[in-house]
Design a protein around this motif. Structure first.
Motif, short mmCIF file in Angstrom:
data_model
loop_
_atom_site.label_atom_id
_atom_site.label_comp_id
_atom_site.label_asym_id
_atom_site.label_seq_id
_atom_site.Cartn_x
_atom_site.Cartn_y
_atom_site.Cartn_z
N TYR A 164 2.63 -0.89 5.53
CA TYR A 164 2.78 -1.83 4.43
C TYR A 164 2.25 -3.19 4.86
O TYR A 164 2.76 -3.78 5.81
N GLU A 165 1.29 -3.72 4.12
CA GLU A 165 0.79 -5.05 4.46
C GLU A 165 1.33 -6.07 3.48
O GLU A 165 1.49 -5.79 2.30
N LEU A 166 1.59 -7.29 4.00
CA LEU A 166 2.04 -8.36 3.12
C LEU A 166 0.83 -9.05 2.52
O LEU A 166 -0.27 -9.00 3.07
N GLN A 167 1.05 -9.66 1.37
CA GLN A 167 -0.04 -10.36 0.71
C GLN A 167 -0.43 -11.58 1.53
O GLN A 167 0.41 -12.18 2.19
N GLN A 224 -0.70 -14.97 1.66
CA GLN A 224 -0.28 -16.14 0.88
C GLN A 224 -0.58 -17.43 1.63
O GLN A 224 0.11 -18.43 1.46
N LEU A 282 0.46 -10.51 7.82
CA LEU A 282 1.63 -9.81 8.34
C LEU A 282 1.72 -8.40 7.77
O LEU A 282 1.14 -8.09 6.73
N LEU A 315 4.70 -4.87 7.63
CA LEU A 315 6.04 -4.40 7.98
C LEU A 315 5.95 -3.40 9.13
O LEU A 315 5.02 -2.60 9.19
#
Lengths: 437, 437
Positions: free
Chosen positions: A63-66, A68, A73, A75
């Protein structure tokens, strides 16, 4: 109006599930502590680059974070890579740690079989340069202790060694560049018959039919010390340096496991390969065995409940100078075990209490809220787990019904008479016995 | 080579920190259980739309996951909104729950003051339609119990009510559309003097100087029951329906808090506003008071260590039919408390043990690995927390040194003599006393 649900493959845990899960986690953690492990904690999100290139084909499940603004980042996918990053970053060369936390995988959820996109892992790892196979044997002992204590039924712990597998591939004529992919094909042998594995090797993976057949002769073997001895005598395998090392260590491992008295549940199984890239030595996996009395489908769906192995190269991937810290560890598949225990609990009709309240403070007449508030406050201050209904004038029957519904064993009743006498009436909810005190 | 660190504003917890944090969490959870709460668990990621529109200006601080196909997800910002979503989704209208878990905010980290982007929240909430102020009073009792038990020094719990604040705004001539923004300005009064707050009201927020001055007369008031009585007599405020309700409930709250014996630490403070949108009634915040002996700067940096309030409308925002479930809850600021306790621990020089090992299995001569493995296995099976060094032939001095370094109180020594006699020598590491058994 908005859609009202949790993300795909994730779920809420209502109190009854948390109570069961906590009981399970306590058993696992208490075993880790019994073996002298300390706890660490790492963030749920890691730098994206920390996770990349560690999980082979499964990297796509991260899972990649957007973006921003700032760092990229993702998970965490497991607790092993963050542990290796922790060791390298803090220059720790020697540590026995456990970590119980959730990890994240964009997998196809199979929620009926206890497979989710957010799930707990319970990891125990030993990092450090030590004499061969002593920490490895302890990891297997831990799996044995936990599965025995949880009374999950009969189980077997399959053991193999990546060096032995690679040795087999080498002498069967597999080019070294195909070792990892061959491994992931062999790993399917616990789910599909050899014929299917063979055709994947020849078809998708491009091995020669002869190589596949020769591999088949090895990877279908399983046994104990006798099999190790037999393979040590194998004219081809014993010529392979890696395989010979692996077999020697496997023999030593069995020696230690004999002293631990657990060889009865251990199977040296050449078909065990484990999916992850980072293993370098011993690998193992615990499997629950079919119970005759239970539904075949349910248990087949569960299968592996613990796994692990040695990963001597992972910390070095993070160290600026490539310094290695040998590691071996085990991960307990708590979600699968949870599914089994939950099914069992439902089947038994047993009801788990979700609170620990010892006493309900109750009043039999109206206008006694002040008395209840005063008494419950004294109980709380004395460390007693106490509840009251949040009504000014609840009926006594309702108050006693609440005790029965939630399993509160005692009711402390203050009525006008008790107030006048300066006493409290303590009632045992199930026997209805009462004492004034 | 890759960059070796954790994401901005996040951190690893080494064993000593986890040990201290676990001690702290245990105290908080045991208080929640004392008050009859059950635990629930919700996923770290929620649907993006579940979180949107709940946090006012702070919505921009939500971590969003990348769109990798499928639903849009975000990391939870607090535990309150997921709890409301849980209640609505499962049609629960009545529940006392606690939840201890990490939440995520893309805030500017101020790590020296214990402010991080990933941090624990410890929440206790009571949902359900009950008689006024009884659950609210219990939330304040819980804050009082926890802060007392943790011995953090003197503290005060500020209490106010959104209805009173809104009433003040109304009678001072603030248009209703500006209530929320006026709230967030008033909320700064604990950090900056009134003059600054006033100029923000008039400048940025566009209130008239007269309105601001009239607000100033109210929001600088604080006191106890006497102040409540005084405001109930206030000719303008007592004409406002909302304010009157709020003041009536505040009076009732103080009555209950008197029965709990905790009004000494409670201050009715009209400057308390709390940032979040969703509060509808009582709000509160616990603040540590300056200690004379400690460094001013450090403590000023800590401030608020618990907060909460009533949010009667939040569950209705999730319910398809808008059905409301009144809720009141409290969140313990565990990270700030952790920072204080950690500073104190460092100052005291006390060393927290990070493992619980009771005995080290040791051998004084070479070639006794088998004896150590056999004995330690027996100890583990008997539930005793035991370790040994992972060396074939460690020196006895090294083994005893390990005990001293890690605080293991006992060493079980098996030498050739002990083996021959069938005994074990148990050594008290600190006194050096030995018994054979």
């Amino acid at each position: 109006r908005l859609v009202l649900h949790t993300g795909q493959g994730t779920r809420d845990h209502p109190p009854a599930q948390v109570a069961l899960r906590d009981r399970l986690l306590r058993a696992v953690v208490s075993c880790f502590k019994r073996h002298g492990a300390a706890a660490i904690d790492t963030p749920v999100m890691e730098l994206r680059e920390t996770l990349m290139g560690k999980y082979g084909e499964d990297t796509k499940l991260i899972y990649e974070l957007q973006d921003q603004g700032g760092e990229l980042l993702a998970l965490r996918y497991d607790l092993t890579v963050p542990f290796a990053r922790y060791l390298a970053m803090n220059k720790v060369t020697n540590m026995k740690r456990y970590h119980v936390a959730k990890v994240y995988r964009r997998d196809n959820p199979a929620t009926t079989r206890g497979r989710y996109r957010e799930f707990y892992q319970c990891d125990f790892d030993i990092a450090g340069q030590f004499d061969p196979m002593i920490p490895d044997a302890e990891c297997l002992k831990i799996v044995h202790e936990i599965l025995t204590e949880l009374q999950l039924g009969d189980f077997v712990i399959k053991v193999n060694d990546r060096r032995i597998l690679n040795g087999v591939f080498a002498i069967c004529g597999v080019p070294e560049s195909k070792f990892i992919t061959a491994c992931s094909t062999v790993d399917k042998l616990d789910k599909v018959p050899w014929e299917e594995v063979r055709s994947e090797m020849v078809g998708e993976k491009g091995l020669s039919p002869e190589a596949a057949d020769r591999i088949g002769e090895y990877v279908q073997l399983h046994g104990g010390l006798d099999l190790i001895e037999q393979l040590l005598q194998d004219p081809k395998l014993s010529q392979n340096k890696l395989a010979k090392e692996g077999l020697g260590d496997m023999k030593l491992l069995f020696e230690y496991l004999t002293l631990f008295g657990i060889t009865g549940k251990i199977s040296f199984d050449l078909s065990l390969a484990r999916g992850l890239d980072y293993y370098t030595g011993v690998i193992f996996e615990a499997v629950l065995l079919q119970q005759q009395n239970e539904h075949v489908d349910e248990l087949l769906g569960v299968g592996s409940v613990a796994g692990g192995g040695r990963y001597d190269g992972l910390v070095g991937m993070f160290d600026p100078k490539g310094r290695k810290v040998p590691c071996v560890g085990v991960s307990i598949g708590i979600e699968r075990i949870f599914s089994i225990l939950e099914q069992r609990l439902v089947a038994s009709g047993e009801k788990l209490r979700t609170t620990e309240t010892q006493v309900l403070v109750a009043t039999p007449q109206k206008r006694l809220l002040a008395a209840r508030l005063k008494l419950i406050s004294e109980l709380w201050d004395a460390g007693i787990k106490a509840e009251m209904l949040y009504k000014k004038d609840p009926k006594l029957l309702k108050q006693l019904q609440y005790c029965e519904d939630t399993g509160i064993p005692l009711a402390a009743i203050v009525g006008e008479q008790e107030l006048a006498d300066g006493v409290v009436k303590l009632r045992d909810v199930s026997t209805r016995e009462e004492v004034r005190m």
